[in-house]
Design a protein around this motif. Structure first.
Motif, mmCIF file in Angstrom:
data_model
loop_
_atom_site.group_PDB
_atom_site.id
_atom_site.type_symbol
_atom_site.label_atom_id
_atom_site.label_comp_id
_atom_site.label_asym_id
_atom_site.label_seq_id
_atom_site.Cartn_x
_atom_site.Cartn_y
_atom_site.Cartn_z
ATOM 1 N N GLN A 1 -47.766 -20.474 -39.633
ATOM 2 C CA GLN A 1 -48.397 -21.717 -39.462
ATOM 3 C C GLN A 1 -48.706 -22.659 -40.639
ATOM 4 O OE1 GLN A 1 -51.525 -20.657 -36.664
ATOM 5 N NE2 GLN A 1 -50.839 -22.019 -35.310
ATOM 6 N N GLU B 1 -45.464 -25.788 -37.978
ATOM 7 C CA GLU B 1 -47.423 -26.018 -36.604
ATOM 8 C C GLU B 1 -48.554 -25.998 -38.154
ATOM 9 O OE1 GLU B 1 -48.254 -24.660 -32.557
ATOM 10 O OE2 GLU B 1 -47.536 -22.482 -34.449
ATOM 11 N N PRO B 2 -49.242 -26.619 -37.198
ATOM 12 C CA PRO B 2 -50.262 -26.849 -38.768
ATOM 13 C C PRO B 2 -51.373 -25.466 -38.320
ATOM 14 C CG PRO B 2 -50.924 -28.380 -37.109
ATOM 15 C CD PRO B 2 -48.933 -28.340 -36.780
ATOM 16 N N TRP C 1 -54.355 -25.654 -37.582
ATOM 17 C CA TRP C 1 -54.675 -26.396 -36.692
ATOM 18 C C TRP C 1 -54.508 -26.325 -35.556
ATOM 19 C CZ3 TRP C 1 -53.198 -28.556 -41.812
ATOM 20 C CH2 TRP C 1 -53.224 -29.900 -41.153
ATOM 21 N N ALA C 2 -53.331 -26.258 -35.063
ATOM 22 C CA ALA C 2 -53.309 -26.567 -33.588
ATOM 23 C C ALA C 2 -53.971 -26.413 -32.887
ATOM 24 C CB ALA C 2 -51.659 -25.764 -32.914
ATOM 25 N N ASP C 3 -54.444 -24.991 -32.880
ATOM 26 C CA ASP C 3 -55.435 -24.190 -31.792
ATOM 27 C C ASP C 3 -56.771 -24.125 -31.847
ATOM 28 O OD1 ASP C 3 -53.242 -23.715 -30.829
ATOM 29 O OD2 ASP C 3 -52.871 -21.550 -31.601
#
Length: 282
Positions: free
Chosen positions: A242, A270-271, A273-275
């Protein structure tokens, strides 16, 4: 629009501003999500989060661990972890002792060339925070041993000089495990700073991912070239890591490390912080 800055430092390690001042400056710069990532310490985290709540920004738990990969010094940022986790607290205690032992050795080395009392002077400047070479350098300026900080490093504290005491940092796998045990996200800090060949950098990222690491800083600071950013995106895609962004802020008078200056994470990554349970604006 959400603005993330997931790498910055307060005077609880080697930064200039207090945690409260740093958060205030970040808010004024338009940062909406901030991670205070002091070196090997979370001493300023509670203060930063309390002030962040008062100014309406999200302060994410953070730390920057020093470690070793392939006999090279590497920094790994830990983000969004449980700051009360016993493994993490033990890790910060261990790293704090390592840093204190290094400071004592620097002082012993400087005493060999007639510079006495440097540890007490550096500790006074640190004000209870971790003692590092910049504190020794400022002390040498204050007592008239050198004219300025640059001269202190050139004569006594820079690479290969008597005060350049090497530290025995843990291997990168150990640091990643500390962060993972605390439920956090491990990120390679400022990957371009290590001056690795692209092949070596790719190997670092592959080894990091295999060890349980989650991301790399795709953008670090304000002066990164667009082509470098594009290459960081490609490395993320190749290694399935990420992406993160951070200024590596230390002081107000360094424009290329201004809070919020790293901008937006590019498309195609994908960042980190996505999750996370954070509110992200358009």
């Amino acid at each position: 629009m959400s603005v993330f800055d997931l790498h910055c430092h307060s005077n609880c390690s080697d930064g200039v501003l207090s945690p409260e001042q740093l958060v205030e400056r970040a808010a004024n710069a338009g940062v909406t999500h901030l991670a205070l990532t002091d070196h090997d310490s979370i001493a300023g985290l509670t203060r930063a989060q309390a002030h962040a709540a008062s100014v309406g920004i999200d302060c994410i738990s953070g730390i920057e661990f020093s470690c070793v990969w392939a006999r090279r010094g590497i920094h790994v940022v830990g983000l969004h972890f449980d700051a009360s986790n016993p493994a993490l607290l033990q890790a910060t205690e261990y790293m704090g002792k390592q840093r204190q032992a290094r400071a004592q050795e620097i002082a012993r080395q400087l005493a060999k060339v007639g510079l006495h009392g440097t540890l007490a002077g550096a500790e006074a400047l640190a004000g209870g925070a971790q003692v590092g070479r910049p504190h020794f350098a400022q002390h040498l300026v204050d007592v008239g041993a050198v004219k300025n900080i640059a001269q202190a490093f050139k004569r006594y504290l820079g690479a290969g000089k008597i005060g350049d005491v090497k530290q025995q940092w843990p291997e990168i796998e150990v640091v990643v495990e500390w962060i993972n045990q605390a439920g956090g996200t491990a990120v390679v800090a400022h990957p371009l700073k290590y001056q690795l060949t692209r092949t070596k950098l790719l190997q670092l990222c592959q080894d990091f991912q295999a060890a349980g690491g989650r991301g790399i800083e795709v953008i670090s600071g304000a002066d990164q070239k667009p082509q470098q950013t594009k290459d960081m995106v490609k490395i993320c895609q190749k290694t399935q890591l990420q992406g993160s962004v951070g200024s590596d802020f230390h002081a107000p008078d360094v424009p290329w490390q201004a809070l919020g200056s790293s901008g937006q994470l590019p498309a195609g990554v994908e960042p980190v912080w996505a999750d996370w349970a954070v509110v992200v604006g358009d």
